[in-house]
Design a protein around this motif. Structure first.
Motif, PDB file in Angstrom:
ATOM      1  N   ARG A  67     -16.103  28.757  29.905  1.00  0.00           N
ATOM      2  CA  ARG A  67     -15.387  29.026  28.671  1.00  0.00           C
ATOM      3  C   ARG A  67     -14.376  30.134  28.929  1.00  0.00           C
ATOM      4  O   ARG A  67     -14.698  31.139  29.566  1.00  0.00           O
ATOM      5  N   VAL A  68     -13.162  29.930  28.439  1.00  0.00           N
ATOM      6  CA  VAL A  68     -12.110  30.924  28.640  1.00  0.00           C
ATOM      7  C   VAL A  68     -12.566  32.281  28.115  1.00  0.00           C
ATOM      8  O   VAL A  68     -13.106  32.382  27.014  1.00  0.00           O
ATOM      9  N   GLY A  69     -12.358  33.297  28.907  1.00  0.00           N
ATOM     10  CA  GLY A  69     -12.807  34.649  28.558  1.00  0.00           C
ATOM     11  C   GLY A  69     -14.053  35.052  29.307  1.00  0.00           C
ATOM     12  O   GLY A  69     -14.368  36.242  29.389  1.00  0.00           O
ATOM     13  N   GLU A  70     -14.758  34.063  29.861  1.00  0.00           N
ATOM     14  CA  GLU A  70     -15.952  34.357  30.657  1.00  0.00           C
ATOM     15  C   GLU A  70     -15.562  34.566  32.118  1.00  0.00           C
ATOM     16  O   GLU A  70     -14.420  34.339  32.523  1.00  0.00           O
ATOM     17  N   GLN A  71     -16.541  34.982  32.917  1.00  0.00           N
ATOM     18  CA  GLN A  71     -16.326  35.104  34.348  1.00  0.00           C
ATOM     19  C   GLN A  71     -16.066  33.726  34.944  1.00  0.00           C
ATOM     20  O   GLN A  71     -16.679  32.737  34.555  1.00  0.00           O
ATOM     21  N   SER A  72     -15.125  33.660  35.872  1.00  0.00           N
ATOM     22  CA  SER A  72     -14.771  32.367  36.458  1.00  0.00           C
ATOM     23  C   SER A  72     -15.938  31.794  37.246  1.00  0.00           C
ATOM     24  O   SER A  72     -16.829  32.515  37.687  1.00  0.00           O
ATOM     25  N   ARG A  73     -15.925  30.483  37.432  1.00  0.00           N
ATOM     26  CA  ARG A  73     -16.936  29.778  38.219  1.00  0.00           C
ATOM     27  C   ARG A  73     -16.352  29.486  39.602  1.00  0.00           C
ATOM     28  O   ARG A  73     -15.264  28.925  39.720  1.00  0.00           O
ATOM     29  N   VAL A  74     -17.074  29.890  40.651  1.00  0.00           N
ATOM     30  CA  VAL A  74     -16.571  29.794  42.015  1.00  0.00           C
ATOM     31  C   VAL A  74     -17.452  28.866  42.844  1.00  0.00           C
ATOM     32  O   VAL A  74     -18.685  28.944  42.782  1.00  0.00           O
ATOM     33  N   ILE A  75     -16.812  27.993  43.614  1.00  0.00           N
ATOM     34  CA  ILE A  75     -17.512  27.091  44.528  1.00  0.00           C
ATOM     35  C   ILE A  75     -17.012  27.393  45.935  1.00  0.00           C
ATOM     36  O   ILE A  75     -15.862  27.092  46.279  1.00  0.00           O
ATOM     37  N   GLY A  76     -17.846  28.020  46.755  1.00  0.00           N
ATOM     38  CA  GLY A  76     -17.453  28.396  48.112  1.00  0.00           C
ATOM     39  C   GLY A  76     -17.251  27.187  49.009  1.00  0.00           C
ATOM     40  O   GLY A  76     -17.991  26.210  48.923  1.00  0.00           O
ATOM     41  N   LEU A  77     -16.249  27.286  49.880  1.00  0.00           N
ATOM     42  CA  LEU A  77     -15.921  26.172  50.772  1.00  0.00           C
ATOM     43  C   LEU A  77     -15.973  26.554  52.251  1.00  0.00           C
ATOM     44  O   LEU A  77     -15.733  25.703  53.111  1.00  0.00           O
ATOM     45  N   ASP A  78     -16.301  27.794  52.577  1.00  0.00           N
ATOM     46  CA  ASP A  78     -16.174  28.274  53.949  1.00  0.00           C
ATOM     47  C   ASP A  78     -17.033  27.510  54.948  1.00  0.00           C
ATOM     48  O   ASP A  78     -16.620  27.294  56.080  1.00  0.00           O
ATOM     49  N   ARG A  79     -18.218  27.103  54.566  1.00  0.00           N
ATOM     50  CA  ARG A  79     -19.138  26.497  55.524  1.00  0.00           C
ATOM     51  C   ARG A  79     -19.212  24.978  55.403  1.00  0.00           C
ATOM     52  O   ARG A  79     -20.135  24.351  55.934  1.00  0.00           O
ATOM     53  N   GLN A  80     -18.259  24.401  54.721  1.00  0.00           N
ATOM     54  CA  GLN A  80     -18.265  22.953  54.533  1.00  0.00           C
ATOM     55  C   GLN A  80     -17.517  22.264  55.676  1.00  0.00           C
ATOM     56  O   GLN A  80     -16.584  22.830  56.245  1.00  0.00           O
ATOM     57  N   PRO A  81     -17.896  21.032  56.026  1.00  0.00           N
ATOM     58  CA  PRO A  81     -17.220  20.299  57.106  1.00  0.00           C
ATOM     59  C   PRO A  81     -15.731  20.139  56.824  1.00  0.00           C
ATOM     60  O   PRO A  81     -15.320  19.880  55.690  1.00  0.00           O
ATOM     61  N   LYS A  82     -14.932  20.281  57.873  1.00  0.00           N
ATOM     62  CA  LYS A  82     -13.475  20.204  57.712  1.00  0.00           C
ATOM     63  C   LYS A  82     -13.042  18.859  57.138  1.00  0.00           C
ATOM     64  O   LYS A  82     -12.145  18.786  56.301  1.00  0.00           O
ATOM     65  N   ALA A  83     -13.656  17.768  57.612  1.00  0.00           N
ATOM     66  CA  ALA A  83     -13.266  16.432  57.138  1.00  0.00           C
ATOM     67  C   ALA A  83     -13.521  16.289  55.642  1.00  0.00           C
ATOM     68  O   ALA A  83     -12.732  15.666  54.922  1.00  0.00           O
ATOM     69  N   ASP A  84     -14.630  16.860  55.159  1.00  0.00           N
ATOM     70  CA  ASP A  84     -14.932  16.782  53.733  1.00  0.00           C
ATOM     71  C   ASP A  84     -13.936  17.600  52.920  1.00  0.00           C
ATOM     72  O   ASP A  84     -13.555  17.202  51.811  1.00  0.00           O
ATOM     73  N   LEU A  85     -13.518  18.736  53.458  1.00  0.00           N
ATOM     74  CA  LEU A  85     -12.553  19.570  52.746  1.00  0.00           C
ATOM     75  C   LEU A  85     -11.196  18.869  52.653  1.00  0.00           C
ATOM     76  O   LEU A  85     -10.517  18.937  51.623  1.00  0.00           O
ATOM     77  N   LYS A  86     -10.791  18.217  53.722  1.00  0.00           N
ATOM     78  CA  LYS A  86      -9.520  17.491  53.694  1.00  0.00           C
ATOM     79  C   LYS A  86      -9.579  16.354  52.679  1.00  0.00           C
ATOM     80  O   LYS A  86      -8.609  16.098  51.953  1.00  0.00           O
ATOM     81  N   LEU A  87     -10.710  15.695  52.610  1.00  0.00           N
ATOM     82  CA  LEU A  87     -10.883  14.623  51.642  1.00  0.00           C
ATOM     83  C   LEU A  87     -10.873  15.177  50.220  1.00  0.00           C
ATOM     84  O   LEU A  87     -10.267  14.606  49.305  1.00  0.00           O
ATOM     85  N   LEU A  88     -11.526  16.301  50.036  1.00  0.00           N
ATOM     86  CA  LEU A  88     -11.567  16.946  48.729  1.00  0.00           C
ATOM     87  C   LEU A  88     -10.166  17.354  48.285  1.00  0.00           C
ATOM     88  O   LEU A  88      -9.791  17.169  47.122  1.00  0.00           O
ATOM     89  N   GLN A  89      -9.392  17.881  49.228  1.00  0.00           N
ATOM     90  CA  GLN A  89      -8.027  18.280  48.901  1.00  0.00           C
ATOM     91  C   GLN A  89      -7.175  17.079  48.530  1.00  0.00           C
ATOM     92  O   GLN A  89      -6.335  17.147  47.625  1.00  0.00           O
ATOM     93  N   GLN A  90      -7.416  15.956  49.183  1.00  0.00           N
ATOM     94  CA  GLN A  90      -6.695  14.726  48.841  1.00  0.00           C
ATOM     95  C   GLN A  90      -7.044  14.271  47.431  1.00  0.00           C
ATOM     96  O   GLN A  90      -6.164  13.876  46.657  1.00  0.00           O
ATOM     97  N   ILE A  91      -8.310  14.350  47.082  1.00  0.00           N
ATOM     98  CA  ILE A  91      -8.758  13.887  45.767  1.00  0.00           C
ATOM     99  C   ILE A  91      -8.223  14.782  44.646  1.00  0.00           C
ATOM    100  O   ILE A  91      -7.770  14.304  43.609  1.00  0.00           O
ATOM    101  N   LEU A  92      -8.245  16.091  44.871  1.00  0.00           N
ATOM    102  CA  LEU A  92      -7.835  17.025  43.821  1.00  0.00           C
ATOM    103  C   LEU A  92      -6.322  17.177  43.730  1.00  0.00           C
ATOM    104  O   LEU A  92      -5.788  17.525  42.670  1.00  0.00           O
ATOM    105  N   GLY A  93      -5.614  16.937  44.824  1.00  0.00           N
ATOM    106  CA  GLY A  93      -4.161  16.991  44.807  1.00  0.00           C
ATOM    107  C   GLY A  93      -3.614  18.377  44.496  1.00  0.00           C
ATOM    108  O   GLY A  93      -4.333  19.378  44.504  1.00  0.00           O
ATOM    109  N   GLU A  94      -2.309  18.440  44.235  1.00  0.00           N
ATOM    110  CA  GLU A  94      -1.631  19.696  43.926  1.00  0.00           C
ATOM    111  C   GLU A  94      -0.991  19.620  42.547  1.00  0.00           C
ATOM    112  O   GLU A  94      -0.267  18.675  42.248  1.00  0.00           O
ATOM    113  N   GLY A  95      -1.266  20.611  41.737  1.00  0.00           N
ATOM    114  CA  GLY A  95      -0.695  20.684  40.409  1.00  0.00           C
ATOM    115  C   GLY A  95       0.630  21.418  40.395  1.00  0.00           C
ATOM    116  O   GLY A  95       1.292  21.576  41.417  1.00  0.00           O
ATOM    117  N   GLU A  96       1.010  21.909  39.222  1.00  0.00           N
ATOM    118  CA  GLU A  96       2.342  22.478  39.023  1.00  0.00           C
ATOM    119  C   GLU A  96       2.415  23.975  39.282  1.00  0.00           C
ATOM    120  O   GLU A  96       3.515  24.526  39.327  1.00  0.00           O
TER     121      GLU A  96
END
Length: 283
Positions: A67-96
């Motif tokens: 909820r806006v005004g609360e502490q942000s929610r963080v999902i760490g990516l440092d220890r995740q497989p590189k291939a999965d991160l590249k796939l995740l980046q493809q799925i989420l894309g780039e916004g404005e």
């Protein structure tokens, strides 16, 4: 060393402000960017990457809980497989929205196609990634934390000759900024420079006194909005351009973070629904 991890595109391209002098906040890109749905991978690509799907599920939970005004929610990516991160980046894309945060550890932030979902990267050297995470927030926590961490109050001193309105504008801004520092203003204090006679000397004086801050943000959609923190506590430079890169509104705001840079709760809720649709399409 994480040099093989996906690296966010710069987000701040070369550009020009034209011949009119004004405080430089960001270099503008030449191309206008609008929303594009990311190209989703084929089902066969997902079968060997359960971690990417699990991260999307965690992101869905974070969007539903935030909820806006609360502490942000963080999902760490440092220890995740590189291939999965590249796939995740493809799925989420780039916004404005793209953000750069300066300092000893520079940070590059790219909003995904889901408003309020940010891909944050700590980078050193020639783009080497030393840490990254997904963050669900109206604006990433680092922006608030670092925007004025090294800010200082300028000294007025003697005003140079040839100024029209820079002196009174600076006094007004500093008065509002000091009130904001004592107790956060309920509404931003805005000075619209577009409505004032301002000479080149006015602009140089104001830019020199306010200084350059750590945070720069560019939002590219139907036109462009660029936002830059100054080196003076609480004061932001907010400029709006049309699709031809013509300045149409030039303002200075005293606030914690300009509202135009922040996702609203409606945006977060909409992103949760869009992510649900993306996950259904992937399944």
């Amino acid at each position: 060393m994480n040099d093989d991890l996906p690296i966010l595109s710069p987000g701040f391209g070369p550009g020009s402000h034209g011949e009119e002098e004004r405080p430089d906040c960001l270099s503008m890109p030449r191309a206008m960017r609008t929303f594009e749905r990311p190209a989703l991978p084929e089902p066969g690509q997902l079968s060997g990457h359960p971690i990417a799907l699990a991260l999307l599920e965690r992101l869905q939970e974070a969007l539903g809980a935030y909820r806006v005004g609360e502490q942000s929610r963080v999902i760490g990516l440092d220890r995740q497989p590189k291939a999965d991160l590249k796939l995740l980046q493809q799925i989420l894309g780039e916004g404005e929205v793209a953000i750069q945060v300066g300092g000893q550890r520079p940070v590059r932030i790219q909003e995904t196609v889901l408003t309020g979902v940010w891909w944050v990267q700590l980078q050193v050297g020639l783009g080497e990634v030393i840490g990254q995470w997904l963050e669900v927030a109206d604006v990433p926590a680092l922006v608030r934390r670092r925007a004025f961490a090294e800010a200082r109050w300028p000294q007025l001193g003697e005003l140079p000759n040839g100024l029209l309105n820079a002196g009174p504008v600076l006094v007004e801004l500093l008065d509002a900024a000091k009130r904001h520092a004592e107790c956060a203003l309920a509404t931003p204090h805005v000075v619209n420079l577009s409505l004032l006679p301002f000479s080149p000397e006015d602009r140089r004086f104001l830019a020199e006194k306010l200084g350059e801050g750590a945070v720069t943000l560019l939002s590219r959609g139907y036109g462009n909005c660029r936002i830059a923190g100054t080196a003076t506590p609480g004061i932001w430079c907010v400029q709006y351009f049309n699709s031809s890169d013509r300045l149409i509104l030039d303002t200075l705001e005293v606030t914690s973070v300009p509202q135009v840079a922040c996702a609203a709760q409606e945006d977060i809720d909409d992103s949760a629904e869009r992510l649900r649709e993306i996950r259904e399409a992937l399944e």
